[in-house]
Design a protein around this motif. Structure first.
Motif, mmCIF file in Angstrom:
data_model
loop_
_atom_site.group_PDB
_atom_site.id
_atom_site.type_symbol
_atom_site.label_atom_id
_atom_site.label_comp_id
_atom_site.label_asym_id
_atom_site.label_seq_id
_atom_site.Cartn_x
_atom_site.Cartn_y
_atom_site.Cartn_z
ATOM 1 N N TRP A 146 0.846 -1.190 0.000
ATOM 2 C CA TRP A 146 0.000 0.000 0.000
ATOM 3 C C TRP A 146 0.883 1.241 0.000
ATOM 4 C CZ3 TRP A 146 -4.885 -1.663 -0.484
ATOM 5 C CH2 TRP A 146 -5.185 -2.953 -0.002
ATOM 6 N N ASP A 147 0.509 2.218 -0.789
ATOM 7 C CA ASP A 147 1.312 3.444 -0.852
ATOM 8 C C ASP A 147 1.181 4.260 0.422
ATOM 9 O OD1 ASP A 147 2.953 5.398 -2.399
ATOM 10 O OD2 ASP A 147 1.189 6.660 -2.041
ATOM 11 N N ALA A 148 0.041 4.144 1.111
ATOM 12 C CA ALA A 148 -0.184 4.892 2.349
ATOM 13 C C ALA A 148 -1.050 4.055 3.281
ATOM 14 C CB ALA A 148 -0.853 6.232 2.067
ATOM 15 N N LEU A 149 -0.871 4.268 4.587
ATOM 16 C CA LEU A 149 -1.594 3.514 5.603
ATOM 17 C C LEU A 149 -2.326 4.460 6.541
ATOM 18 C CD1 LEU A 149 1.278 1.054 6.656
ATOM 19 C CD2 LEU A 149 -0.509 0.635 4.936
ATOM 20 N N LEU A 150 -3.399 3.951 7.133
ATOM 21 C CA LEU A 150 -4.116 4.640 8.202
ATOM 22 C C LEU A 150 -3.851 3.899 9.502
ATOM 23 C CD1 LEU A 150 -6.212 6.672 9.325
ATOM 24 C CD2 LEU A 150 -7.997 5.033 8.651
ATOM 25 N N LEU A 151 -3.300 4.597 10.485
ATOM 26 C CA LEU A 151 -3.044 4.023 11.808
ATOM 27 C C LEU A 151 -4.006 4.637 12.811
ATOM 28 C CD1 LEU A 151 -1.441 2.461 13.965
ATOM 29 C CD2 LEU A 151 0.208 4.333 13.982
#
Length: 282
Positions: A146-151
Protein backbone atom coordinates in the motif's frame (compact mmCIF):
# COMPACT_ATOMS: atom_id res chain seq x y z
CA UNK A 1 -26.09 -35.75 -0.78
CA UNK A 2 -25.73 -33.72 -3.96
CA UNK A 3 -23.43 -30.72 -3.82
CA UNK A 4 -25.00 -27.35 -4.51
CA UNK A 5 -23.77 -25.70 -7.66
CA UNK A 6 -22.31 -22.22 -7.48
CA UNK A 7 -21.61 -20.00 -10.45
CA UNK A 8 -19.32 -17.80 -8.36
CA UNK A 9 -16.61 -19.22 -6.08
CA UNK A 10 -16.96 -18.23 -2.44
CA UNK A 11 -13.34 -18.76 -1.41
CA UNK A 12 -10.06 -17.93 -3.06
CA UNK A 13 -6.41 -18.47 -2.15
CA UNK A 14 -4.35 -15.30 -1.76
CA UNK A 15 -0.88 -14.67 -0.43
CA UNK A 16 -0.73 -12.30 2.53
CA UNK A 17 1.55 -11.19 5.29
CA UNK A 18 1.51 -13.39 8.40
CA UNK A 19 3.40 -13.36 11.68
CA UNK A 20 6.36 -15.74 11.86
CA UNK A 21 5.81 -16.46 15.56
CA UNK A 22 3.67 -15.26 18.45
CA UNK A 23 4.99 -12.82 21.04
CA UNK A 24 4.21 -13.25 24.76
CA UNK A 25 3.55 -9.53 25.36
CA UNK A 26 1.24 -8.62 22.48
CA UNK A 27 -1.17 -10.07 19.94
CA UNK A 28 -1.02 -9.20 16.25
CA UNK A 29 -3.83 -10.19 13.90
CA UNK A 30 -3.03 -9.52 10.26
CA UNK A 31 -5.64 -9.11 7.53
CA UNK A 32 -5.32 -7.69 4.04
CA UNK A 33 -5.87 -3.95 4.04
CA UNK A 34 -4.26 -0.56 4.73
CA UNK A 35 -5.73 0.10 8.22
CA UNK A 36 -3.79 -0.65 11.40
CA UNK A 37 -5.53 -0.38 14.79
CA UNK A 38 -3.50 -0.49 17.99
CA UNK A 39 -4.34 -0.68 21.70
CA UNK A 40 -0.92 -0.41 23.32
CA UNK A 41 -2.25 0.44 26.80
CA UNK A 42 -5.02 -2.18 26.96
CA UNK A 43 -3.02 -4.71 28.99
CA UNK A 44 -2.80 -5.31 32.73
CA UNK A 45 -0.35 -8.23 32.96
CA UNK A 46 2.80 -7.75 35.01
CA UNK A 47 5.92 -9.90 34.84
CA UNK A 48 6.05 -12.06 38.01
CA UNK A 49 9.59 -10.94 38.82
CA UNK A 50 8.35 -7.33 39.03
CA UNK A 51 5.51 -7.97 41.46
CA UNK A 52 7.64 -7.87 44.65
CA UNK A 53 8.86 -4.41 43.62
CA UNK A 54 5.39 -2.93 43.03
CA UNK A 55 4.15 -0.20 45.35
CA UNK A 56 1.05 0.43 43.26
CA UNK A 57 -2.07 -1.65 43.89
CA UNK A 58 -3.64 -3.53 40.99
CA UNK A 59 -6.78 -1.38 41.04
CA UNK A 60 -4.71 1.81 40.90
CA UNK A 61 -2.76 0.45 37.95
CA UNK A 62 -5.95 -0.50 36.17
CA UNK A 63 -7.35 2.99 36.58
CA UNK A 64 -4.44 4.40 34.57
CA UNK A 65 -4.49 1.67 31.94
CA UNK A 66 -6.88 1.61 28.98
CA UNK A 67 -8.98 -1.50 29.61
CA UNK A 68 -11.15 -2.83 26.78
CA UNK A 69 -9.62 -0.58 24.13
CA UNK A 70 -8.46 -3.81 22.52
CA UNK A 71 -12.12 -4.44 21.61
CA UNK A 72 -12.04 -1.34 19.45
CA UNK A 73 -9.14 -2.61 17.36
CA UNK A 74 -11.64 -4.72 15.42
CA UNK A 75 -11.88 -1.71 13.08
CA UNK A 76 -8.40 -2.47 11.71
CA UNK A 77 -7.26 -4.82 8.98
CA UNK A 78 -4.19 -5.29 11.15
CA UNK A 79 -4.78 -5.29 14.90
CA UNK A 80 -2.22 -4.96 17.67
CA UNK A 81 -3.24 -5.38 21.31
CA UNK A 82 -0.61 -5.25 24.05
CA UNK A 83 -1.21 -7.62 26.99
CA UNK A 84 1.31 -6.15 29.42
CA UNK A 85 0.68 -3.16 31.66
CA UNK A 86 2.00 0.26 30.72
CA UNK A 87 3.64 0.20 34.17
CA UNK A 88 5.85 -2.70 33.11
CA UNK A 89 6.92 -0.72 30.06
CA UNK A 90 5.06 2.18 28.49
CA UNK A 91 5.20 1.81 24.72
CA UNK A 92 3.81 5.31 24.20
CA UNK A 93 6.85 6.93 25.81
CA UNK A 94 10.43 7.30 24.63
CA UNK A 95 12.79 4.59 25.81
CA UNK A 96 14.35 6.66 28.61
CA UNK A 97 10.88 7.33 30.10
CA UNK A 98 9.28 3.97 29.34
CA UNK A 99 9.79 2.54 32.85
CA UNK A 100 8.85 4.84 35.73
CA UNK A 101 11.70 6.26 37.79
CA UNK A 102 9.96 9.40 39.06
CA UNK A 103 6.35 9.75 40.32
CA UNK A 104 6.19 13.07 38.47
CA UNK A 105 6.10 11.04 35.26
CA UNK A 106 3.19 8.87 36.41
CA UNK A 107 0.59 11.35 37.70
CA UNK A 108 2.23 11.42 41.14
CA UNK A 109 1.89 7.65 41.56
CA UNK A 110 4.73 5.78 43.26
CA UNK A 111 5.04 2.69 41.09
CA UNK A 112 7.99 0.92 42.80
CA UNK A 113 9.03 0.54 46.43
CA UNK A 114 12.59 1.42 45.43
CA UNK A 115 14.51 1.85 42.18
CA UNK A 116 14.25 -1.30 40.08
CA UNK A 117 17.27 -3.59 39.88
CA UNK A 118 19.17 -2.91 36.69
CA UNK A 119 18.50 -6.35 35.22
CA UNK A 120 14.75 -5.86 35.65
CA UNK A 121 14.93 -2.42 34.07
CA UNK A 122 16.85 -3.77 31.09
CA UNK A 123 14.45 -6.67 30.67
CA UNK A 124 11.51 -4.27 30.45
CA UNK A 125 13.33 -1.96 28.06
CA UNK A 126 14.10 -4.94 25.84
CA UNK A 127 10.34 -5.25 25.38
CA UNK A 128 10.20 -1.61 24.25
CA UNK A 129 12.98 -2.27 21.72
CA UNK A 130 11.28 -5.42 20.46
CA UNK A 131 7.92 -3.71 20.00
CA UNK A 132 9.37 -0.86 17.96
CA UNK A 133 11.43 -3.27 15.84
CA UNK A 134 8.28 -5.34 15.23
CA UNK A 135 6.20 -2.34 14.18
CA UNK A 136 9.03 -1.09 11.96
CA UNK A 137 9.12 -4.34 10.02
CA UNK A 138 5.32 -4.56 9.90
CA UNK A 139 4.82 -1.08 8.47
CA UNK A 140 7.71 -1.46 6.03
CA UNK A 141 6.17 -4.68 4.74
CA UNK A 142 2.69 -3.15 4.49
CA UNK A 143 4.05 -0.18 2.57
CA UNK A 144 5.36 -2.59 -0.03
CA UNK A 145 1.69 -3.31 -0.85
CA UNK A 146 0.00 0.00 0.00
CA UNK A 147 1.31 3.44 -0.85
CA UNK A 148 -0.18 4.89 2.35
CA UNK A 149 -1.59 3.51 5.60
CA UNK A 150 -4.12 4.64 8.20
CA UNK A 151 -3.04 4.02 11.81
CA UNK A 152 -5.76 4.24 14.48
CA UNK A 153 -3.88 4.53 17.80
CA UNK A 154 -6.63 3.87 20.39
CA UNK A 155 -6.56 5.04 24.02
CA UNK A 156 -8.89 6.01 26.85
CA UNK A 157 -8.60 8.56 29.65
CA UNK A 158 -9.90 9.20 33.16
CA UNK A 159 -12.30 12.04 33.89
CA UNK A 160 -13.03 11.28 37.55
CA UNK A 161 -9.59 11.60 39.07
CA UNK A 162 -10.89 13.36 42.20
CA UNK A 163 -12.53 10.20 43.51
CA UNK A 164 -15.49 7.85 43.17
CA UNK A 165 -17.92 10.28 44.81
CA UNK A 166 -16.55 13.48 43.29
CA UNK A 167 -18.09 15.11 40.23
CA UNK A 168 -16.49 14.33 36.86
CA UNK A 169 -14.08 16.76 35.23
CA UNK A 170 -15.78 19.62 33.33
CA UNK A 171 -16.89 18.81 29.80
CA UNK A 172 -15.19 21.91 28.39
CA UNK A 173 -11.76 20.36 28.75
CA UNK A 174 -12.79 16.72 28.49
CA UNK A 175 -14.42 15.75 25.18
CA UNK A 176 -16.13 12.38 24.90
CA UNK A 177 -13.67 11.48 22.15
CA UNK A 178 -10.49 13.42 21.69
CA UNK A 179 -8.75 12.96 18.36
CA UNK A 180 -4.99 13.34 18.51
CA UNK A 181 -3.96 14.53 15.06
CA UNK A 182 -0.70 16.33 15.80
CA UNK A 183 1.32 13.73 13.93
CA UNK A 184 -0.40 13.52 10.57
CA UNK A 185 0.51 15.57 7.51
CA UNK A 186 -2.24 18.23 7.39
CA UNK A 187 -1.81 19.00 3.70
CA UNK A 188 -2.27 15.38 2.65
CA UNK A 189 -4.54 14.06 5.40
CA UNK A 190 -6.29 17.04 7.01
CA UNK A 191 -9.49 16.34 5.07
CA UNK A 192 -9.37 12.71 6.26
CA UNK A 193 -9.22 13.81 9.91
CA UNK A 194 -12.19 16.15 9.36
CA UNK A 195 -14.27 13.46 7.68
CA UNK A 196 -13.34 10.98 10.43
CA UNK A 197 -14.52 13.36 13.16
CA UNK A 198 -17.73 14.24 11.33
CA UNK A 199 -18.73 10.59 11.05
CA UNK A 200 -17.91 9.86 14.71
CA UNK A 201 -20.32 12.59 15.77
CA UNK A 202 -23.23 10.92 13.99
CA UNK A 203 -23.28 7.81 16.18
CA UNK A 204 -24.81 8.15 19.62
CA UNK A 205 -22.90 7.10 22.72
CA UNK A 206 -24.88 6.63 25.94
CA UNK A 207 -27.92 8.23 24.34
CA UNK A 208 -26.36 11.40 22.95
CA UNK A 209 -24.22 12.72 20.15
CA UNK A 210 -20.60 12.50 21.30
CA UNK A 211 -18.50 15.60 21.81
CA UNK A 212 -15.59 15.01 19.41
CA UNK A 213 -12.71 17.50 19.35
CA UNK A 214 -9.04 17.57 18.41
CA UNK A 215 -5.97 17.99 20.63
CA UNK A 216 -7.73 19.26 23.77
CA UNK A 217 -6.38 17.22 26.69
CA UNK A 218 -3.27 15.92 24.97
CA UNK A 219 -2.16 18.72 22.65
CA UNK A 220 1.33 17.31 22.04
CA UNK A 221 0.37 13.69 21.34
CA UNK A 222 2.29 10.58 22.42
CA UNK A 223 5.68 9.16 21.54
CA UNK A 224 4.36 6.27 19.44
CA UNK A 225 2.56 8.39 16.82
CA UNK A 226 5.40 10.93 16.89
CA UNK A 227 7.84 8.14 16.10
CA UNK A 228 5.62 6.83 13.30
CA UNK A 229 5.49 10.27 11.70
CA UNK A 230 9.23 10.81 12.12
CA UNK A 231 9.91 7.44 10.48
CA UNK A 232 7.42 7.33 7.60
CA UNK A 233 6.14 10.89 7.25
CA UNK A 234 3.04 11.40 5.14
CA UNK A 235 2.89 7.74 4.10
CA UNK A 236 1.20 6.91 7.42
CA UNK A 237 -1.80 8.94 8.56
CA UNK A 238 -2.10 8.53 12.33
CA UNK A 239 -5.29 9.40 14.22
CA UNK A 240 -5.27 8.78 17.98
CA UNK A 241 -8.80 8.51 19.44
CA UNK A 242 -8.82 9.04 23.23
CA UNK A 243 -12.14 7.81 24.63
CA UNK A 244 -13.35 9.27 27.87
CA UNK A 245 -14.03 6.30 30.15
CA UNK A 246 -17.77 6.74 29.91
CA UNK A 247 -17.96 3.07 28.89
CA UNK A 248 -16.90 1.99 32.39
CA UNK A 249 -16.70 3.07 36.02
CA UNK A 250 -13.09 4.09 36.63
CA UNK A 251 -13.29 3.26 40.35
CA UNK A 252 -15.11 -0.10 40.35
CA UNK A 253 -13.85 -1.30 36.99
CA UNK A 254 -17.37 -2.29 35.90
CA UNK A 255 -17.93 -1.86 32.17
CA UNK A 256 -21.07 -0.98 30.23
CA UNK A 257 -20.75 -3.33 27.26
CA UNK A 258 -23.59 -1.65 25.37
CA UNK A 259 -21.80 1.71 25.52
CA UNK A 260 -18.51 0.07 24.54
CA UNK A 261 -20.24 -1.44 21.51
CA UNK A 262 -21.59 2.01 20.60
CA UNK A 263 -18.02 3.34 20.71
CA UNK A 264 -16.85 0.47 18.52
CA UNK A 265 -19.66 0.94 16.02
CA UNK A 266 -19.02 4.65 15.61
CA UNK A 267 -15.30 4.07 15.20
CA UNK A 268 -15.93 1.37 12.60
CA UNK A 269 -18.16 3.73 10.62
CA UNK A 270 -15.54 6.49 10.76
CA UNK A 271 -12.82 4.14 9.52
CA UNK A 272 -15.10 2.87 6.74
CA UNK A 273 -15.80 6.45 5.64
CA UNK A 274 -12.10 7.25 5.07
CA UNK A 275 -10.86 3.81 4.01
CA UNK A 276 -11.34 4.53 0.26
CA UNK A 277 -8.65 7.24 0.54
CA UNK A 278 -6.11 4.52 1.40
CA UNK A 279 -7.43 1.80 -0.90
CA UNK A 280 -6.89 4.24 -3.76
CA UNK A 281 -3.20 4.50 -2.83
CA UNK A 282 -2.22 1.05 -4.15
Amino acid sequence: MQKANSAQPRFVHRERLTTHQAHPDWDILIGDGPVIATAIHDGHAMRPSLEPHLALAAEDRRREEDPLTGVLTSVGDVRIRVDTSRFQVDLNRPRDKAVSKDPADTWGLQVWHAPLPEHEMQRSLAGHDDFYATVTELIDRMLERWDALLLIDIHSYNHRRDGADAPPAPQAGNPDIELGVTTLDPDRWGHVAERFADVLRRYLIAGREPDVRENVRFPTGGHFPEWVYATWGERVCTISPEYKKHYMDEWTGLADIAVLEQCRRGLAKAVAAVRPEFLACR
